[in-house]
Design an enzyme around this catalytic site. Structure first.
Site, PDB file in Angstrom:
ATOM      1  CD  GLU A 148      -6.278   3.433   6.447  1.00 24.53           C
ATOM      2  OE1 GLU A 148      -6.615   3.255   7.641  1.00 24.53           O
ATOM      3  OE2 GLU A 148      -5.635   2.690   5.487  1.00 24.53           O
ATOM      4  CD  GLU A 158      -2.868   1.307   2.339  1.00 26.47           C
ATOM      5  OE1 GLU A 158      -2.636   0.285   3.188  1.00 26.47           O
ATOM      6  OE2 GLU A 158      -3.825   1.874   2.217  1.00 26.47           O
ATOM      7  CB  ALA A 185       0.531  -2.365  11.433  1.00 29.27           C
ATOM      8  CG  MET A 186      -0.211  -3.439   4.710  1.00 26.98           C
ATOM      9  SD  MET A 186      -0.856  -1.963   4.226  1.00 26.98           S
ATOM     10  CE  MET A 186      -2.159  -2.676   3.271  1.00 26.98           C
ATOM     11  CD  GLU A 187      -4.958  -2.134   5.330  1.00 30.76           C
ATOM     12  OE1 GLU A 187      -3.976  -1.861   5.989  1.00 30.76           O
ATOM     13  OE2 GLU A 187      -5.551  -1.393   4.505  1.00 30.76           O
ATOM     14  CG  ASN A 188      -0.115  -6.957   3.915  1.00 28.38           C
ATOM     15  OD1 ASN A 188      -0.444  -5.959   3.173  1.00 28.38           O
ATOM     16  ND2 ASN A 188       0.728  -6.997   4.977  1.00 28.38           N
ATOM     17  CG  HIS A 200      -7.785  -1.789   7.684  1.00 24.25           C
ATOM     18  ND1 HIS A 200      -8.715  -0.831   6.962  1.00 24.25           N
ATOM     19  CD2 HIS A 200      -6.833  -1.159   7.947  1.00 24.25           C
ATOM     20  CE1 HIS A 200      -8.040   0.292   7.300  1.00 24.25           C
ATOM     21  NE2 HIS A 200      -6.854   0.129   7.572  1.00 24.25           N
ATOM     22  CG  HIS A 241      -6.030   0.558  12.600  1.00 25.76           C
ATOM     23  ND1 HIS A 241      -6.864   1.955  12.226  1.00 25.76           N
ATOM     24  CD2 HIS A 241      -5.511   0.473  11.319  1.00 25.76           C
ATOM     25  CE1 HIS A 241      -6.633   2.309  10.988  1.00 25.76           C
ATOM     26  NE2 HIS A 241      -5.940   1.593  10.368  1.00 25.76           N
ATOM     27  CD  GLU A 242      -3.036  -2.064  10.488  1.00 26.90           C
ATOM     28  OE1 GLU A 242      -3.549  -2.415   9.387  1.00 26.90           O
ATOM     29  OE2 GLU A 242      -2.550  -0.969  10.873  1.00 26.90           O
TER      30      GLU A 242
HETATM   31  C1  7MF Z   1      -3.850   2.802  13.706  1.00 25.31           C
HETATM   32  O1  7MF Z   1      -3.895   2.339   7.872  1.00 25.31           O
HETATM   33  C2  7MF Z   1      -4.088   3.989  12.903  1.00 25.31           C
HETATM   34  C3  7MF Z   1      -3.399   4.291  11.767  1.00 25.31           C
HETATM   35  C4  7MF Z   1      -1.469   2.238   5.796  1.00 25.31           C
HETATM   36  C5  7MF Z   1      -0.503   2.688   6.742  1.00 25.31           C
HETATM   37  C6  7MF Z   1      -1.742   1.809   9.054  1.00 25.31           C
HETATM   38  O2  7MF Z   1      -3.630   0.231   8.600  1.00 25.31           O
HETATM   39  C7  7MF Z   1      -2.952   1.272   8.069  1.00 25.31           C
HETATM   40  C8  7MF Z   1      -2.302   1.310   6.612  1.00 25.31           C
HETATM   41  C9  7MF Z   1      -0.213   5.017   7.792  1.00 25.31           C
HETATM   42  C10 7MF Z   1      -0.491   5.635   8.813  1.00 25.31           C
HETATM   43  C11 7MF Z   1      -1.099   5.257  10.073  1.00 25.31           C
HETATM   44  C12 7MF Z   1      -1.763   4.037  10.081  1.00 25.31           C
HETATM   45  C13 7MF Z   1      -1.398   3.150   8.983  1.00 25.31           C
HETATM   46  C14 7MF Z   1      -0.394   3.743   7.753  1.00 25.31           C
HETATM   47  C15 7MF Z   1      -2.299   3.549  11.301  1.00 25.31           C
HETATM   48  C16 7MF Z   1      -1.962   2.416  12.104  1.00 25.31           C
HETATM   49  C17 7MF Z   1      -2.708   2.075  13.181  1.00 25.31           C
HETATM   50  N1  7MF Z   1      -3.406   0.696   5.693  1.00 25.31           N
HETATM   51 BR1  7MF Z   1       0.860   5.642   6.489  1.00 25.31          BR
HETATM   52 ZN    ZN Z   2      -5.560   1.630   8.393  1.00 29.44          ZN
END
Ligand code: 7MF
Ligand code: ZN
Length: 876
Positions: free
Chosen positions: A325, A127, A267-270, A306, A302-303
């Site tokens: 988001e 992403e 982090a990333m929600e793959n 998603h 959060h992840e």
């Molecule tokens: C809690 O949004 C809130 C925001 C993108 C990367 C994680 O899950 C995400 C990813 C960025 C900035 C803030 C956060 C994330 C990203 C985030 C993480 C935890 N899809 Br760039």
């Molecule tokens: Zn997110």
């Protein structure tokens, strides 16, 4: 560095994709400097895209193309063209199998986008547009495909992971391991993930509401295996919560989490394979602070959330980013509020919004929650998209009520499951499920800037009628000079002279959500016994600024009596804010500084109030940060802000010394460490007291911190004591403390990052010279974003005093680091430069020095697209 041209992408240019990809088979042969990627795509002309067979245009960056075949036939070079950022292939039939072979270099990939190596472990971050650094592909979220991933790797990488379910495992003849993963859900390429390494894992299970058993695994390097338990507990809580509150179950048989040391964000929600920055998932009582424990719970939530808000229903294009988001931040905030103290969570979030998001909304990068153009999408993962976006969703929740909101989310998930949709689709589902019209409300998505409410009132004693008049306005933002009125939910309470909530209607409701829709509107309340005091915007019901001429007495009254805990805190902030404004004015005029006794008196009664949640007390005792004062100022006078705040803090520390000591002593505890909400609350108040006490710099009080530091059994108490000493104690105490701490924790990456941050963020210790030294420290690594944030980021963002030194050396330093970093990691460079972008708001001398630093970046050579966008827009 990206070899990219500046260009602007516009929402109005959105077209549906020419071709769809029904299935994607990827084959990786992993090698550090030369990984072979073979991709086989089942491609089909999009029936919605019109007539004819235009060329198939794929995205691709920094790829070495080896071959292109269609339906098993090699395509001659005359039938395709390599573009600066992609590949254009001539097409002769409406359906075909496209096979592409290419090579990539994970080891030299320092951008941490695409496939890269982190401490010998392969991992991916796709992403928003990282997949195009892996192979040629229509790298846009409205192309959704079923992925199968084959990973071939040498024996040093026993753990090979990708999205979905493992379907096959074997060995090649030369002894390499082969693992095949299949993800049954169609997804955009940005949710693709691959991990390979020598990893350990912990395992657990979760039984869903409908009785399916899901395997849960958290992977990390062996040395961190003892730090995964809290994340696992958090994951199970999040899974249960999403079932209880949204009726959403997990949908695969396995859910994996991996901790990675080199990661650009949290982090990333793959799909099925979340990848986390180590700092956002690993914790043990000895090494992590309470804050870290809470952050982990919210990010794991959060992840996980998603999976529905983002993965099952995804974004049509990146202009819709807040669709996933904003909604998911709202979901994780409610999760955290339900797991911990609701009021304190709200206060933390609003403090951040008011300082950082309001500043963004007033700066050169201001944009609406639904932007209509960008140069580099990575720059639009902003506080506006996330935090203001979450506030917009929260307002819908407030307008519809919990049940109405749930009806809306049910309809949204049902109607759009498996689709890539828009913010408009979200709002429409909310409308359709509730039979309401959110027409005017949509302006929250299209207009940037923070609205301002000017409130006045009047009481007619004869008739008992109270009239509340609210005017709304919104400052201009880039490209938007005139704003139309917003639909603003204003939660209101009216207090009688005894501090009780008055009934506001015939049903005895004591709180009402006013629908402010006009530029100016008057609301009347009849039959009141006497003039009430308004409690405005309870719970921060809208992301706006409220001006009302509260007197000191009225604020003190609200601090004591408001039934809304958020507004009690806010009244205290207003009181402190007024005092700090006065001090700044006196400082500028060269007058002697003096703090009126009301603030100390108010803090004294807060400290004495044993009915309040200790965490709320800690929040109420905290003066607005320098950054908050800066955001509110018309012109930022950094020196005056620092002088006023330091003075007030000292005065309060001396005035409340006894009470703070009593409170500190009372909260000593020999309970075993546990990061539950009640214990966290007590530690936060205890350490808030300790920080104040150390402000006095009196040896007996500094000794409290020394004792706490020496005896601390958990990282919260240890780090709080070390920070207090670092900020206030003389060198002969601080030096050995910092050394001891490092010696004890040098083997622990997360603690070393904390140690860096304490020093860089300290006004006394984190001078420029000290920060330069930290950058020479063996544990510092410019290629690791966590280290960069802990040293350079903490200095520029948290060390207000030293960063704003009047000689401008802080700005020059930041510019130099940003230039160096842009060569390695454009995303991190573009974020790091933020503190320089607000130069126009500063007093002239500093403003010119900041602008000069920005200009030096511009003049330093070819910039990445990420950095170019931020710097050019800030200089304009
Ligand atoms: C809690 O949004 C809130 C925001 C993108 C990367 C994680 O899950 C995400 C990813 C960025 C900035 C803030 C956060 C994330 C990203 C985030 C993480 C935890 N899809 Br760039
Ligand atoms: Zn997110």
């Amino acid at each position: 560095m990206k070899d990219a041209q500046p260009r602007t992408v516009y929402l109005k240019d959105y077209r549906v994709p020419d071709y769809l990809v029904d299935s994607t088979r990827l084959h990786f042969e992993l090698q550090p400097k030369s990984t072979l990627v073979k991709s086989r795509l089942q491609v089909r002309r999009n029936p919605d895209a019109g007539e004819g067979l235009p060329p198939l245009v794929l995205d691709g960056i920094e790829l070495e193309l080896l071959s292109v075949s269609i339906d098993g036939q090699l395509v001659p070079a005359s039938r395709y063209r390599e573009l600066p950022e992609g590949l254009s292939i001539d097409v002769a039939k409406p359906e075909f199998v496209l096979e592409i072979h290419n090579r990539i270099n994970p080891e030299d990939n320092t951008s941490l986008e695409g496939l890269y190596l982190s401490n010998g472990m392969y991992c991916t971050q796709c992403e928003a547009e990282g997949f195009r650094k892996i192979t040629y592909y229509p790298d846009r979220p409205d192309v959704m495909s079923k992925f199968t991933t084959t990973i071939v790797a040498p024996r040093q990488y026993p753990v090979l992971l990708a999205n979905g379910n493992e379907v096959e495992r074997r060995h090649t003849e030369d002894g390499r391991q082969v693992v095949v993963w299949e993800d049954p859900f169609a997804k955009p390429a940005y949710l693709f993930a691959l991990v390979a390494g020598e990893l350990q894992h912990i395992e657990d299970t979760f039984t869903t509401a409908s009785g399916r058993e899901v395997k849960l695994q958290i992977f990390t390097e062996a040395k961190n295996i003892g730090k995964c338990d809290h994340a696992m507990r958090s994951l199970k809580k999040a899974m249960r919560w999403d079932e209880d509150v949204y009726g959403r179950e997990y949908d695969l048989d396995i859910f994996m989490v991996v901790a990675v040391d080199h990661f650009n964000m949290g982090a990333m929600e793959n799909k099925g394979l979340n990848i986390f920055n180590s700092a956002c998932v690993l914790a043990s009582p000895k090494t992590a602070t309470d804050r870290t424990f809470q952050t982990i719970e919210s990010i794991v939530g959060h992840e996980y959330f998603h999976n529905w808000s983002g993965n099952r229903v995804t974004c049509r294009d990146w202009f819709q980013l807040s669709l996933k988001e904003g909604f998911t931040v709202f979901r994780d905030a409610e999760f955290s509020a339900d797991m911990n103290s609701r009021a304190v969570k709200r206060i933390e979030d609003v403090s951040m919004l008011r300082t950082a998001q309001f500043a963004e909304d007033a700066g050169p990068m201001a944009h609406p929650v639904g932007p209509d153009s960008y140069m580099e999408i990575s720059n639009f993962y902003t506080l506006t998209i996330y935090e203001k976006g979450a506030e917009v969703v929260r307002m819908i929740h407030t307008l519809l009520g919990a049940d109405g909101f749930r009806k809306g989310s049910d309809l949204y998930f049902e109607r759009h499951d498996g689709q890539a949709v828009t913010c408009e689709d979200f709002v429409r589902a909310m409308e359709d499920a509730n039979g309401v019209d959110l027409g005017q409300f949509r302006r929250w998505y299209s207009q940037a800037g923070t609205p301002v409410l000017d409130v006045s009132d009047e009481f007619d004693a004869q008739s008992g009628t109270y009239s509340l008049t609210i005017k709304q306005s919104c400052p201009a933002s880039p490209g938007q000079t005139e704003k139309l009125p917003f639909h603003i939910p204003v939660a209101l309470g009216l207090l009688d002279s005894g501090g009780n909530d008055l009934p506001l209607d015939g049903e005895g409701n004591t709180q009402k959500v006013l629908a402010l829709t006009e530029a100016e509107q008057t609301f009347r309340f009849d039959g009141l016994p006497g003039a009430p005091l308004p409690s405005l915007l309870r719970g921060f019901s809208a992301p706006v600024k409220v001006n009302y001429g509260y007197s000191t007495e009225q604020l003190l009254f609200l601090m004591r009596s408001d039934s809304d805990e958020f507004n009690r805190w806010d009244a205290g902030q207003r009181l402190a804010f007024a005092a700090l404004e006065q001090l700044q004015e006196d400082f500028r005029a060269g007058r002697e500084l003096g703090l009126q006794p009301e603030l100390a008196d108010a803090y004294r009664s807060v400290l004495a109030n044993r009915e309040l949640d200790p965490a709320l007390v800690a929040e109420m005792l905290a003066l607005p940060s320098a950054q908050t004062l800066a955001e509110h100022a018309k012109t930022i006078d950094a020196e005056a802000i620092v002088a006023a705040r330091d003075f007030a803090r000292r005065e309060l520390a001396f005035a409340l010394k006894e009470e703070l000591q009593d409170c500190y002593n009372r909260l000593q505890s020999d309970k075993a460490y546990d990061p539950n909400a009640a214990d966290i609350a007590e530690r936060s108040l205890k350490n808030a007291c300790l920080a104040y006490l150390c402000v006095t710099e009196e040896p007996e009080l500094l000794a409290l911190a020394e004792t706490q530091f020496a005896g601390a059994e958990n990282m919260t108490d240890s780090a709080a004591a070390l920070a207090a000493l670092t900020n206030h104690a003389p060198d002969n105490i601080v030096e050995p403390a910092l050394e001891n701490f490092y010696r004890r924790w040098q083997g622990d990456t997360q603690v070393v990052e904390l140690w860096f941050g304490i020093q860089s963020g300290s006004a006394r210790r984190g001078t420029l010279e000290a920060v330069h030294q930290l950058m020479q420290h063996p544990a510092f690594e410019l290629k690791n974003p966590n280290k960069v944030r802990a040293v350079i980021g903490a200095f520029a963002n948290r060390n207000f005093t030293q960063f704003h030194r009047s000689d401008g050396s802080g700005f020059v330093f930041l510019a130099e680091q940003v230039i160096a970093l842009d060569r390695l990691n454009p995303q991190v460079a573009a974020r790091l430069v933020t503190p320089l972008t607000r130069w126009k708001k500063y007093t002239d001398d500093l403003a010119q020095k900041m602008r000069g630093a920005l200009q030096s970046i511009m003049d330093s050579g070819k910039l990445s697209r990420d950095l170019y966008e931020v710097v050019s827009k800030s200089l304009a």
